[in-house]
Design a protein around this motif. Sequence first.
Motif, mmCIF file in Angstrom:
data_model
loop_
_atom_site.group_PDB
_atom_site.id
_atom_site.type_symbol
_atom_site.label_atom_id
_atom_site.label_comp_id
_atom_site.label_asym_id
_atom_site.label_seq_id
_atom_site.Cartn_x
_atom_site.Cartn_y
_atom_site.Cartn_z
ATOM 1 N N ARG A 3 0.831 -1.210 0.000
ATOM 2 C CA ARG A 3 0.000 0.000 0.000
ATOM 3 C C ARG A 3 0.860 1.251 0.000
ATOM 4 N N ARG A 100 -8.885 2.108 7.707
ATOM 5 C CA ARG A 100 -8.850 0.666 7.942
ATOM 6 C C ARG A 100 -8.908 0.348 9.436
ATOM 7 N N LEU A 101 -8.187 1.147 10.240
ATOM 8 C CA LEU A 101 -8.157 0.887 11.676
ATOM 9 C C LEU A 101 -9.487 1.233 12.340
ATOM 10 N N PHE A 110 -3.793 1.514 18.753
ATOM 11 C CA PHE A 110 -2.860 0.659 18.011
ATOM 12 C C PHE A 110 -1.416 1.105 18.236
ATOM 13 N N LEU B 113 -6.827 -5.129 15.767
ATOM 14 C CA LEU B 113 -6.415 -3.934 15.019
ATOM 15 C C LEU B 113 -5.486 -4.308 13.865
ATOM 16 N N ARG B 116 -7.535 -5.649 11.064
ATOM 17 C CA ARG B 116 -8.216 -4.558 10.355
ATOM 18 C C ARG B 116 -7.259 -3.886 9.378
ATOM 19 N N LEU B 117 -6.043 -3.624 9.862
ATOM 20 C CA LEU B 117 -5.081 -2.885 9.038
ATOM 21 C C LEU B 117 -4.684 -3.678 7.798
ATOM 22 N N SER B 119 -6.470 -6.166 6.316
ATOM 23 C CA SER B 119 -7.573 -6.857 5.633
ATOM 24 C C SER B 119 -7.702 -6.375 4.191
#
Lengths: 119, 119
Positions: A3, A100-101, A110, B113, B116-117, B119
């Motif tokens: 990313r 996303r978080l 986090f 977390l 989530r980051l 995914s």
Amino acid sequence: MQRFLHHFSVVSLRPTEYSVLALIAENPGRKQSEIAAALGIQRANFVSLMNDLEGRCLTERRSAPNDRRSHALYLTVSGENLLNHARRAEADFEADCLERLGGARARDQFLALLSRLFS
Amino acid sequence: MQRFLHHFSVVSLRPTEYSVLALIAENPGRKQSEIAAALGIQRANFVSLMNDLEGRCLTERRSAPNDRRSHALYLTVSGENLLNHARRAEADFEADCLERLGGARARDQFLALLSRLFS
DNA sequence: TATTGTTATACTCTATAACTATA
DNA sequence: TATAGTTATAGAGTATAACAATA
């Protein structure tokens, strides 16, 4: 990493290169070894990195006034321009991570957990 | 990484090697390419890894009954013994991480977390 | 034709030793 | 004697292409 590279593909900068440009921008005139040490990069490996950035006309090595062994590092005008683009790429990247978080509160949690793990 | 290597220094296993031993233990007789693919390792790079584990007498390549192209992978008795030691090292390592994070609740938050980051 | 294991190769990242010119 | 930049080199990790044996 994928990313990051996606967001930074417009400026063709890898994470290390971005951190070098940003650090020189905030500390113009510092020695190579100072910038390298601040980023945890060994000075031997930093040489080709700076050669590359200089070859792309983003940075300059000027002779230091006091110490003729040292190179004082500066951004060129193109370097500053590219850094501005890169900062926008970073903002987009961080917004992506934030979403996303699940928001600022989740991000702070986090980061706190990360710093506990690596303390 | 430093902490992982610290805990695993007694068994002289790197993360990838540990994951290979653990996966073979739970799936004895599988083909090289299956184990490699399950771990996201390209089969070309998996060859020298298996050569090394076999050279340390931890794994065996037997000829597969159905397909004479394939190698079926198994742990040796020493491989199983070493894996048991490695599992204790992992338990210590995880306990270390758990304590740093501040307990099971913090760990679960952290893993949530992370997923989530990524995914 | 496709797949399995293999070899060869290349590129990145990182680590160390040694050289030069300066201090 | 020590430091700054440099070069050379070596080791991991990872990526692709191509080959022989087999399916």
